[in-house]
Design a protein around this motif. Structure first.
Motif, short mmCIF file in Angstrom:
data_model
loop_
_atom_site.label_atom_id
_atom_site.label_comp_id
_atom_site.label_asym_id
_atom_site.label_seq_id
_atom_site.Cartn_x
_atom_site.Cartn_y
_atom_site.Cartn_z
N PRO A 61 52.57 41.84 -4.23
CA PRO A 61 53.02 40.73 -3.40
C PRO A 61 54.53 40.52 -3.46
O PRO A 61 55.18 40.89 -4.43
N ARG A 62 55.05 39.93 -2.41
CA ARG A 62 56.46 39.55 -2.36
C ARG A 62 56.56 38.14 -2.92
O ARG A 62 55.83 37.24 -2.51
N LEU A 63 57.44 37.95 -3.88
CA LEU A 63 57.56 36.68 -4.55
C LEU A 63 59.03 36.39 -4.82
O LEU A 63 59.75 37.25 -5.31
N SER A 64 59.47 35.21 -4.44
CA SER A 64 60.84 34.81 -4.80
C SER A 64 60.81 33.37 -5.30
O SER A 64 59.99 32.56 -4.89
N PHE A 65 61.71 33.08 -6.21
CA PHE A 65 61.77 31.81 -6.91
C PHE A 65 63.24 31.41 -6.94
O PHE A 65 64.08 32.19 -7.38
N ALA A 66 63.56 30.23 -6.44
CA ALA A 66 64.96 29.81 -6.38
C ALA A 66 65.10 28.35 -6.79
O ALA A 66 64.20 27.54 -6.56
N ASN A 67 66.24 28.04 -7.39
CA ASN A 67 66.56 26.68 -7.80
C ASN A 67 67.89 26.28 -7.21
O ASN A 67 68.78 27.12 -7.04
N GLY A 68 68.03 25.00 -6.93
CA GLY A 68 69.28 24.50 -6.39
C GLY A 68 69.63 23.14 -6.96
O GLY A 68 68.74 22.33 -7.22
N VAL A 69 70.92 22.92 -7.17
CA VAL A 69 71.43 21.65 -7.67
C VAL A 69 72.60 21.25 -6.78
O VAL A 69 73.54 22.03 -6.59
#
Length: 184
Positions: A61-69
């Motif tokens: 599977p294609r999986l991406s995880f991102a965080n932002g502040v």
């Protein structure tokens, strides 16, 4: 909407990292049973890439995880926090003028969310959710796209009531599968 416990842990850990030296740091560490903020940050920097590894190159599977502040310009950012956000959390960190341009901030967060979810989430923050009194926004985006082990027969789609958070309900298409097809 899907809530990922690890996503929630990461956002709470970023709060703990930003609250360094304050009472909330111990709260953040206790959430993961970490002994220190260093251990908490290390946990995130080591676990998140492993759990959210993108398997699309290997046929998975294609999986991406991102965080932002996003932080208001009136608030100062300690270099140590900037370093932790960049190195351990791999997060976007931007300072903006919330007081004079709250809707611009909201639009930027929404653009970030749209980019990080390949256009699936167009609006992270609805109109009016960011005001001149807002000082900090923490966001987390999780994108998943995978193939089913068993092909889905679209003729098995059925309309059922979908209950909304406000108590109302709408009819929505639901995927269904005969019980005999579930086990492979």
């Amino acid at each position: 909407m899907v809530c990922s416990p690890l996503s929630i842990q990461v956002v709470l850990s970023m709060i703990a990292a930003g609250a360094w030296g304050r009472a909330t740091t111990s709260t953040g560490c206790s959430l993961s049973k970490s002994k220190s903020i260093y251990e908490l940050n290390s946990l995130v920097s080591n676990v998140v890439p492993w759990v959210f590894a993108d398997g699309s190159q290997k046929g998975g599977p294609r999986l991406s995880f991102a965080n932002g502040v996003w932080i208001d310009e009136s608030c100062s950012i300690k270099p140590s926090f900037q370093q932790v956000v960049d190195n351990d959390y791999k997060a976007t960190l931007e300072q903006m003028y919330f007081k004079t341009n709250p809707d611009e901030v909201r639009c930027q967060v929404n653009a970030w969310g749209k980019k990080e979810t390949n256009g699936l989430i167009e609006e992270v923050l609805p109109p009016g959710s960011v005001c001149s009194g807002t000082r900090l926004i923490l966001a987390n985006a999780l994108y998943f796209k995978g193939a089913w082990d068993l092909d889905f027969d679209e003729s098995n789609t059925r309309k059922y009531k979908f209950h909304l958070p406000n108590g109302n309900s709408v009819e929505a298409p639901f995927m269904t599968m005969p019980a005999g097809r579930i086990s492979s």
